[in-house]
Scaffold this motif. Structure first.
Motif, PDB file in Angstrom:
ATOM      1  N   ASN B   9     163.018  -0.952  29.738  1.00  0.00           N
ATOM      2  CA  ASN B   9     163.637   0.057  29.010  1.00  0.00           C
ATOM      3  C   ASN B   9     162.683   0.715  28.001  1.00  0.00           C
ATOM      4  N   ARG B  10     162.801   2.018  27.506  1.00  0.00           N
ATOM      5  CA  ARG B  10     162.079   2.719  26.849  1.00  0.00           C
ATOM      6  C   ARG B  10     161.218   2.217  25.722  1.00  0.00           C
ATOM      7  N   LEU B  11     162.112   1.525  24.990  1.00  0.00           N
ATOM      8  CA  LEU B  11     161.641   0.776  23.908  1.00  0.00           C
ATOM      9  C   LEU B  11     161.047  -0.672  23.870  1.00  0.00           C
ATOM     10  N   ASP B  12     161.090  -1.139  25.086  1.00  0.00           N
ATOM     11  CA  ASP B  12     160.697  -2.530  25.270  1.00  0.00           C
ATOM     12  C   ASP B  12     159.372  -2.618  25.076  1.00  0.00           C
ATOM     13  N   ALA B  13     158.915  -3.589  24.390  1.00  0.00           N
ATOM     14  CA  ALA B  13     157.377  -4.087  24.311  1.00  0.00           C
ATOM     15  C   ALA B  13     157.044  -4.694  25.659  1.00  0.00           C
ATOM     16  N   LEU B  14     155.474  -4.406  26.012  1.00  0.00           N
ATOM     17  CA  LEU B  14     155.216  -5.106  27.103  1.00  0.00           C
ATOM     18  C   LEU B  14     155.216  -6.626  27.141  1.00  0.00           C
ATOM     19  N   GLU B  15     155.362  -7.205  25.694  1.00  0.00           N
ATOM     20  CA  GLU B  15     155.508  -8.637  26.005  1.00  0.00           C
ATOM     21  C   GLU B  15     156.785  -9.303  26.359  1.00  0.00           C
ATOM     22  N   ASP B  16     157.798  -8.113  26.125  1.00  0.00           N
ATOM     23  CA  ASP B  16     159.378  -8.275  26.796  1.00  0.00           C
ATOM     24  C   ASP B  16     159.426  -8.167  28.009  1.00  0.00           C
ATOM     25  N   SER B  17     158.761  -6.996  28.488  1.00  0.00           N
ATOM     26  CA  SER B  17     158.772  -6.660  30.035  1.00  0.00           C
ATOM     27  C   SER B  17     158.042  -7.573  30.854  1.00  0.00           C
ATOM     28  N   GLN B  18     156.999  -8.265  30.431  1.00  0.00           N
ATOM     29  CA  GLN B  18     156.294  -8.959  31.344  1.00  0.00           C
ATOM     30  C   GLN B  18     156.923 -10.046  31.954  1.00  0.00           C
ATOM     31  N   PRO B  19     157.755 -10.843  31.397  1.00  0.00           N
ATOM     32  CA  PRO B  19     158.383 -11.993  32.315  1.00  0.00           C
ATOM     33  C   PRO B  19     159.553 -11.401  33.184  1.00  0.00           C
ATOM     34  N   GLU B  20     160.029 -10.085  32.737  1.00  0.00           N
ATOM     35  CA  GLU B  20     161.079  -9.583  33.395  1.00  0.00           C
ATOM     36  C   GLU B  20     160.411  -8.792  35.049  1.00  0.00           C
ATOM     37  N   LEU B  21     159.225  -8.512  34.631  1.00  0.00           N
ATOM     38  CA  LEU B  21     158.593  -8.187  35.728  1.00  0.00           C
ATOM     39  C   LEU B  21     158.005  -9.243  36.718  1.00  0.00           C
ATOM     40  N   LEU B  22     157.526 -10.197  36.124  1.00  0.00           N
ATOM     41  CA  LEU B  22     157.190 -11.284  36.983  1.00  0.00           C
ATOM     42  C   LEU B  22     158.567 -11.895  37.644  1.00  0.00           C
ATOM     43  N   ALA B  23     159.659 -11.860  37.004  1.00  0.00           N
ATOM     44  CA  ALA B  23     160.767 -12.395  37.607  1.00  0.00           C
ATOM     45  C   ALA B  23     161.332 -11.595  38.848  1.00  0.00           C
ATOM     46  N   ASN B  24     161.092 -10.524  38.861  1.00  0.00           N
ATOM     47  CA  ASN B  24     161.275  -9.611  39.900  1.00  0.00           C
ATOM     48  C   ASN B  24     160.588  -9.606  40.999  1.00  0.00           C
ATOM     49  N   PHE B  25     158.987  -9.752  40.863  1.00  0.00           N
ATOM     50  CA  PHE B  25     158.079  -9.802  41.788  1.00  0.00           C
ATOM     51  C   PHE B  25     158.407 -11.384  42.435  1.00  0.00           C
ATOM     52  N   ALA B  26     158.757 -12.328  41.843  1.00  0.00           N
ATOM     53  CA  ALA B  26     159.141 -13.555  42.228  1.00  0.00           C
ATOM     54  C   ALA B  26     160.463 -13.614  43.138  1.00  0.00           C
ATOM     55  N   ALA B  27     161.340 -12.902  42.573  1.00  0.00           N
ATOM     56  CA  ALA B  27     162.494 -12.642  43.275  1.00  0.00           C
ATOM     57  C   ALA B  27     162.302 -11.927  44.687  1.00  0.00           C
ATOM     58  N   ILE B  28     161.509 -10.844  44.787  1.00  0.00           N
ATOM     59  CA  ILE B  28     161.064 -10.243  46.004  1.00  0.00           C
ATOM     60  C   ILE B  28     160.558 -11.079  46.990  1.00  0.00           C
ATOM     61  N   ALA B  29     159.619 -12.008  46.525  1.00  0.00           N
ATOM     62  CA  ALA B  29     159.085 -12.900  47.423  1.00  0.00           C
ATOM     63  C   ALA B  29     159.991 -13.975  47.976  1.00  0.00           C
ATOM     64  N   THR B  30     161.022 -14.223  46.971  1.00  0.00           N
ATOM     65  CA  THR B  30     161.915 -15.505  47.369  1.00  0.00           C
ATOM     66  C   THR B  30     162.747 -14.692  48.601  1.00  0.00           C
ATOM     67  N   LEU B  31     163.218 -13.740  48.338  1.00  0.00           N
ATOM     68  CA  LEU B  31     164.113 -12.958  49.236  1.00  0.00           C
ATOM     69  C   LEU B  31     163.371 -12.584  50.618  1.00  0.00           C
ATOM     70  N   LEU B  32     162.253 -12.139  50.817  1.00  0.00           N
ATOM     71  CA  LEU B  32     161.565 -11.887  52.114  1.00  0.00           C
ATOM     72  C   LEU B  32     161.300 -13.185  52.542  1.00  0.00           C
ATOM     73  N   GLY B  33     160.907 -14.148  51.898  1.00  0.00           N
ATOM     74  CA  GLY B  33     160.675 -15.535  52.719  1.00  0.00           C
ATOM     75  C   GLY B  33     161.731 -16.130  53.454  1.00  0.00           C
ATOM     76  N   GLN B  34     162.773 -15.450  53.204  1.00  0.00           N
ATOM     77  CA  GLN B  34     164.048 -15.826  54.163  1.00  0.00           C
ATOM     78  C   GLN B  34     163.958 -14.920  55.533  1.00  0.00           C
ATOM     79  N   ASP B  35     163.543 -15.534  56.511  1.00  0.00           N
ATOM     80  CA  ASP B  35     163.652 -14.626  57.813  1.00  0.00           C
ATOM     81  C   ASP B  35     162.625 -13.922  58.031  1.00  0.00           C
ATOM     82  N   HIS B  36     161.843 -13.497  57.121  1.00  0.00           N
ATOM     83  CA  HIS B  36     160.604 -12.536  57.167  1.00  0.00           C
ATOM     84  C   HIS B  36     159.197 -13.416  57.016  1.00  0.00           C
TER      85      HIS B  36
END
Lengths: 207, 231
Positions: B9-36
């Motif tokens: 979000n516009r007012l989020d500090a990078l320190e707030d976004s960093q774990p959210e970004l990391l979580a999203n990348f991890a979720a992508i890898a987890t999902l793609l690890g199924q079948d792909h």
């Protein structure tokens, strides 16, 4: 906005990258949600709830230890599923069929099955050629492997004993099954002619 | 943390976004690890396998005019329910061809036939192949009209034809009553299309003296094989 794999660039400010990164995450989820169980779904995220095969213009070439399945324009004029074993030189359309009285179907193994029926009016014993019809969509045999001809009844008088047996003599020509007819007449004298009669033909082969 | 499309979000500090970004990348890898085949390995993006959870679909998904579809659903069939059936769906349609495989058939008696077993197999093309193996077939009533009807009937675990294209019936000589193997019966099919359930046929029994016509049937015990193709 579309998926952008060229962000963030060096020197980009976070206020510039923020919406771009967010948009990429949205696009990733949109793509995943097509055909796949979505993120966090307890039923099995990443599994395939439906598989949609858009028509491909170019056939894939799997490696020797792979297989590939894709959608492409089939003999039927519709998109059909094609299969290729990478260890084999060619692919085949495994869902195609001509669903008619004289028809055919492909199978996942690549075997082609054909059937037809016809009326024999000749008084002779043959040989006759049960010719595979070329009407409508057709996949001809490249190689015919197995054929069967069975005598049916007189189509105009189904109470009549046609007293005949068909026996296949040649399947080497993929365009037809060659057969002869042995007739036993009412007085058990071979060769006496009775006609017409129906034939039912079935064959297996390779397209 | 779960995949989140409401981050940065516009007012989020990078320190707030960093774990959210990391979580999203991890979720992508987890999902793609199924079948792909996952990131950073050869063949990334290809499919190791296709796991298709049955979704109890209330309606068949549509396909576009140039797409082909495949999905899994339960198959209600003649009062029985078969789970996790693979369906093949032609382009531009809402109908699918179920692909339940073959069944061994139920045992049941329909006088005078005892059917054991009856089965069906549907190909991905939608063509339905059915077979029956009658271990005991009796001709009971002498008649001048040897026309008969074979009726598939409806059985809980065997698919029914909507349209029948082709059929073949061949006799099985059995070690039944004395003389049966010396009195072969010949079946000739003459109509399979009038009804999807019925094959019309003539039955002729070689009955001394040779040349009896039409061969009056007598009590005959044998078997027969039936094979039919349709949809």
């Amino acid at each position: 906005m579309a998926y952008n794999n060229a962000i963030p660039q060096g020197g980009d400010r976070i206020r510039v990258s923020r919406p771009q990164i967010l948009e990429n995450f949205i696009q990733i989820k949109n793509l995943v949600d097509v055909n796949h169980v979505t993120f966090g779904d307890a039923a099995g995220q990443g599994k395939h709830k439906f598989i949609t095969f858009p028509r491909q213009a170019v056939a894939p070439v799997p490696a020797a230890t792979e297989v590939a399945i894709w959608g492409a324009l089939g003999t039927t004029g519709n998109t059909e599923l094609f299969f290729r074993n990478g260890a084999l030189p060619s692919a085949w359309e495994m869902t195609s069929a001509n669903k008619n009285i004289s028809g055919w179907t492909m199978t996942p193994a690549g075997i082609l099955i054909k059937w037809t029926s016809a009326i024999i009016n000749s008084a002779a014993g043959g040989p006759f050629d049960a010719i595979w019809p070329a009407t409508g969509t057709d996949i001809p045999f490249a190689t015919q492997l197995w054929g069967l001809v069975q005598i049916g009844a007189d189509p105009g008088n189904t109470a009549k004993d046609v007293n005949a047996v068909a026996y296949v003599t040649d399947i080497s020509n993929p365009a037809h099954v060659t057969f002869r007819v042995w007739r036993r007449n009412l007085a058990s004298v071979p060769g006496t002619n009775q006609n017409p009669f129906s034939i039912w033909v079935l064959a297996f082969g390779l397209p | 943390m779960a995949y989140n499309t409401n981050i940065l979000n516009r007012l989020d500090a990078l320190e707030d976004s960093q774990p959210e970004l990391l979580a999203n990348f991890a979720a992508i890898a987890t999902l793609l690890g199924q079948d792909h085949v996952n990131f950073n390995v050869a063949d990334a993006g290809k499919h190791n396998k296709l796991t298709m959870p049955e979704k109890n679909k209330a309606s068949i998904p549509n396909t576009n005019a140039t797409d082909y579809g495949m999905f899994v659903s339960n198959l209600p069939l003649n009062g029985a329910l078969f789970p996790n059936i693979l369906n093949f769906q032609s382009s531009g349609t809402t109908s699918a061809q179920s692909f339940p495989g073959s069944f061994s058939g139920a045992h049941y008696t329909q006088a005078p036939f005892i059917i054991d077993p009856v089965g069906s197999m549907r190909l991905p093309s939608g063509i339905l192949i059915k077979w029956a193996n009658y271990t005991r077939f009796q001709l009971l009533s002498p008649t001048d009209d040897a026309r008969m009807e074979f009726n598939w009937g409806q059985k809980n675990n065997v698919e029914d034809f909507v349209q029948q294209y082709w059929a073949l019936i061949t006799p099985i000589a059995t070690n039944g009553a004395a003389g049966d193997q010396d009195n072969p019966v010949v079946f000739t099919v003459y109509d399979v299309t009038t009804s999807p359930y019925i094959i019309k046929l003539l039955c002729f029994l070689k009955n001394p003296p040779l040349g009896s016509f039409p061969s009056p049937v007598k009590t005959y015990e044998g078997g027969l094989f039936v094979l039919a193709i349709g949809v």
